[in-house]
Design an enzyme around this catalytic site. Structure first.
Site, mmCIF file in Angstrom:
data_model
loop_
_atom_site.group_PDB
_atom_site.id
_atom_site.type_symbol
_atom_site.label_atom_id
_atom_site.label_comp_id
_atom_site.label_asym_id
_atom_site.label_seq_id
_atom_site.Cartn_x
_atom_site.Cartn_y
_atom_site.Cartn_z
ATOM 1 N N ASP A 88 -48.087 35.837 -66.200
ATOM 2 C CA ASP A 88 -48.768 35.825 -64.919
ATOM 3 C C ASP A 88 -48.099 34.872 -63.934
ATOM 4 O OD1 ASP A 88 -50.608 35.822 -62.896
ATOM 5 O OD2 ASP A 88 -52.074 34.604 -63.976
ATOM 6 N N SER A 91 -50.341 32.037 -61.908
ATOM 7 C CA SER A 91 -50.956 30.844 -62.477
ATOM 8 C C SER A 91 -49.903 30.122 -63.300
ATOM 9 C CB SER A 91 -52.173 31.205 -63.344
ATOM 10 O OG SER A 91 -51.779 31.888 -64.508
ATOM 11 N N ASN A 93 -50.744 27.952 -66.393
ATOM 12 C CA ASN A 93 -51.141 27.429 -67.700
ATOM 13 C C ASN A 93 -51.029 28.507 -68.775
ATOM 14 O OD1 ASN A 93 -52.818 25.755 -65.629
ATOM 15 N ND2 ASN A 93 -52.834 24.548 -67.521
ATOM 16 N N TRP A 95 -52.912 29.784 -72.160
ATOM 17 C CA TRP A 95 -54.090 29.646 -73.021
ATOM 18 C C TRP A 95 -54.244 30.839 -73.948
ATOM 19 C CZ3 TRP A 95 -58.141 33.138 -72.979
ATOM 20 C CH2 TRP A 95 -58.377 33.865 -71.806
ATOM 21 N N TYR A 133 -62.837 31.322 -63.188
ATOM 22 C CA TYR A 133 -62.607 32.695 -62.729
ATOM 23 C C TYR A 133 -63.892 33.162 -62.056
ATOM 24 C CZ TYR A 133 -58.776 32.833 -66.114
ATOM 25 O OH TYR A 133 -57.643 32.583 -66.825
ATOM 26 N N ASP A 273 -47.401 38.463 -57.520
ATOM 27 C CA ASP A 273 -48.238 38.082 -58.647
ATOM 28 C C ASP A 273 -48.298 39.180 -59.703
ATOM 29 O OD1 ASP A 273 -50.088 37.095 -60.379
ATOM 30 O OD2 ASP A 273 -51.767 37.121 -58.983
ATOM 31 N N THR A 276 -51.788 40.336 -61.029
ATOM 32 C CA THR A 276 -52.711 41.130 -60.213
ATOM 33 C C THR A 276 -52.262 42.583 -60.268
ATOM 34 O OG1 THR A 276 -53.306 39.315 -58.738
ATOM 35 C CG2 THR A 276 -53.548 41.521 -57.847
#
Ligand SMILES: *[C@@H]1O[C@H](CO)[C@@H](O)[C@H](O)[C@H]1NC(C)=O
Ligand SMILES: *[C@@H]1O[C@H](CO)[C@@H](O)[C@H](O)[C@H]1NC(C)=O
Ligand SMILES: *[C@@H]1O[C@H](CO)[C@@H](O)[C@H](O)[C@H]1NC(C)=O
Ligand SMILES: *[C@@H]1O[C@H](CO)[C@@H](O)[C@H](O)[C@H]1NC(C)=O
Ligand SMILES: *[C@@H]1O[C@H](CO)[C@@H](O)[C@H](O)[C@H]1NC(C)=O
Ligand SMILES: *[C@@H]1O[C@H](CO)[C@@H](O)[C@H](O)[C@H]1NC(C)=O
Length: 390
Positions: A88, A91, A93, A95, A133, A273, A276
């Site tokens: 992505d 963003s 991070n 996880w 979110y 992005d 998206t």
């Protein structure tokens, strides 16, 4: 055959360093998420074109789920525990679900979970982290471990173990977690991004590129090439745009023209992005743009009569003095309801407002990246677009 929900992802991260990130799943697309779609299981096709020589670009093969979720495998720990993550660029991070998540967390239970007790290379950190979110928050804690992607081993990568996932919608997601490819500036808690960590360990050159296959029936979903760009997927030369603010992959757009109407006239900001699915425009422009396209709102979705798709206008994006043209077949998304078999042709434009000071900006998501091969050139602080070979 699997019965699964579609999730169209909108993954724009709002929020400064150390403040909450808000990523907005496409709530307007509730009806889409509620429609069940049948798909087969993809099998991985390994691209072995690039050798394992240090410094060479390495391809990460992507899966494509309904043109809406592109994800690929990574592993964390030793022995390796594997996960499917969305790469992505909106963003920063990493996880994955945590083995410590409670049984009540359905989304976590349905996905691969990282168990730090089973990894000999695990290093505890424990700092609490929360990423917001629209549907809810991802809450968890930081851990550090080795990870591997596309055959490269990265030492000491800090990431979040998700204990609470961001809403029930994630239960239906084909992917387990998210790996941010944005700049460190939008990394929550300032955790060093995977790509920066790879650069620090001199694993690849400072650029990566995406090919997203827009044929959802093709088993080969696409490729994220780490360390370079792959001429097999594009023709002509890249048009490069300087990054105006290294947080998102943000740049200046000159205008967008459709059916004789001009938007973003005089210039505006845009980001690219990969997380998206659609193209996001400021909500004030949504109605006028859909009108220029000829799309009408029905059941919460902007739709066009399917038999008229080919007669719709092109979307002309002007970037760096060059026109990037999306034809109707590029920006109209066909959605089949597996129960009724009814096909709806929806406009791939949606309204997303990213407030000041992050925004406002347009979001060129997978619909745009599927038509234009995209090089994220960190070394030169620029982004390049070239025609996808097709
Ligand atoms: C946990 O990770 C964060 C982000 O990398 C770092 O700033 C912090 O020092 C680490 N804490 C511990 C206890 O290792
Ligand atoms: C690409 O750039 C090279 C070198 O500048 C030039 O010779 C070539 O004509 C360009 N190709 C296209 C398709 O524009
Ligand atoms: C982009 O940045 C480079 C390096 O800073 C600079 O030389 C160039 O003029 C910039 N291009 C534009 C169009 O601003
Ligand atoms: C888009 O660009 C093409 C190619 O230059 C041109 O023929 C067309 O008229 C443009 N359409 C709009 C709506 O600007
Ligand atoms: C979407 O539907 C239209 C109209 O039925 C058709 O012409 C087009 O080929 C379809 N596109 C895809 C990608 O299936
Ligand atoms: C599309 O279908 C509608 C209703 O069946 C019909 O009225 C219309 O003329 C058709 N349009 C085209 C371009 O074939």
């Amino acid at each position: 055959m699997l019965r699964l929900l579609i999730i169209l992802l909108i993954s724009v991260a709002f929020g400064d360093v150390n403040s909450e990130l808000i990523r907005i799943p496409l709530t307007k697309f509730k009806t889409v998420r509620q429609s069940f779609i049948e798909v087969g299981t993809n099998t991985n096709i390994i691209n072995t074109k690039y050798g394992p020589c240090p410094g060479n670009p390495v391809p990460e093969v992507l899966f494509n789920y309904m043109d809406a979720q592109y994800y690929g495998p990574i592993s964390i720990g030793y022995p390796p525990q594997t996960f499917r993550v969305i790469f992505d660029t909106g963003s920063a991070n990493l996880w994955v679900p945590s083995a410590t998540c409670p049984y009540s967390n359905v989304a976590c239970q349905l996905h691969n979970k990282y168990d730090n007790k089973k990894s000999v290379s695990y290093k505890p950190n424990g700092t609490a982290i929360s990423i917001g979110y629209a549907t809810g928050s991802m809450k968890g804690f930081l851990s550090t471990d080795t990870m591997s992607i596309a055959g490269l081993n990265i030492a000491d990568q800090t990431f979040a173990e998700a204990v609470t996932e961001p809403g029930a919608t994630f239960a239906a997601a084909k992917f387990d977690g998210i790996m941010g490819m944005g700049f460190n500036r939008i990394s929550i808690l300032n955790v060093e991004t995977v790509f920066d960590n790879m650069l620090k360990q001199k694993l690849v050159e400072p650029k990566f590129s995406f090919f997203l296959n827009r044929d959802a029936n093709d088993q080969y979903g696409g490729e994220m090439l780490l360390g370079g760009s792959d001429p097999a997927y594009y023709t002509g030369n890249f048009t490069y745009l300087n990054i105006s603010r290294p947080a998102y992959w943000q740049f200046k757009m000159d205008y967008m023209e459709v059916g004789g109407a001009k938007f973003c006239n005089g210039g505006c900001q845009a980001i690219c992005d990969s997380g998206t699915s659609l193209i996001g425009v400021p909500t004030a422009l949504l109605g006028p743009i859909q009108k220029a396209i000829g799309a009408k709102k029905e059941g919460g979705l902007y739709q066009v009569p399917c038999n008229e798709t080919s007669t719709l206008p092109n979307l002309n994006f002007s970037l760096g003095d060059k026109l990037f043209i999306l034809e109707p077949r590029d920006y109209i998304v066909n959605l089949t309801n597996s129960v009724t078999k009814k096909v709806r042709c929806i406009s791939g434009i949606t309204g997303i407002d990213v407030p000041w000071p992050r925004g406002p900006f347009w979001i060129l998501g997978d619909i745009f990246m599927g038509r234009f091969y995209t090089e994220f050139d960190k070394g030169n602080n620029r982004i390049g677009f070239a025609d996808v070979k097709r």
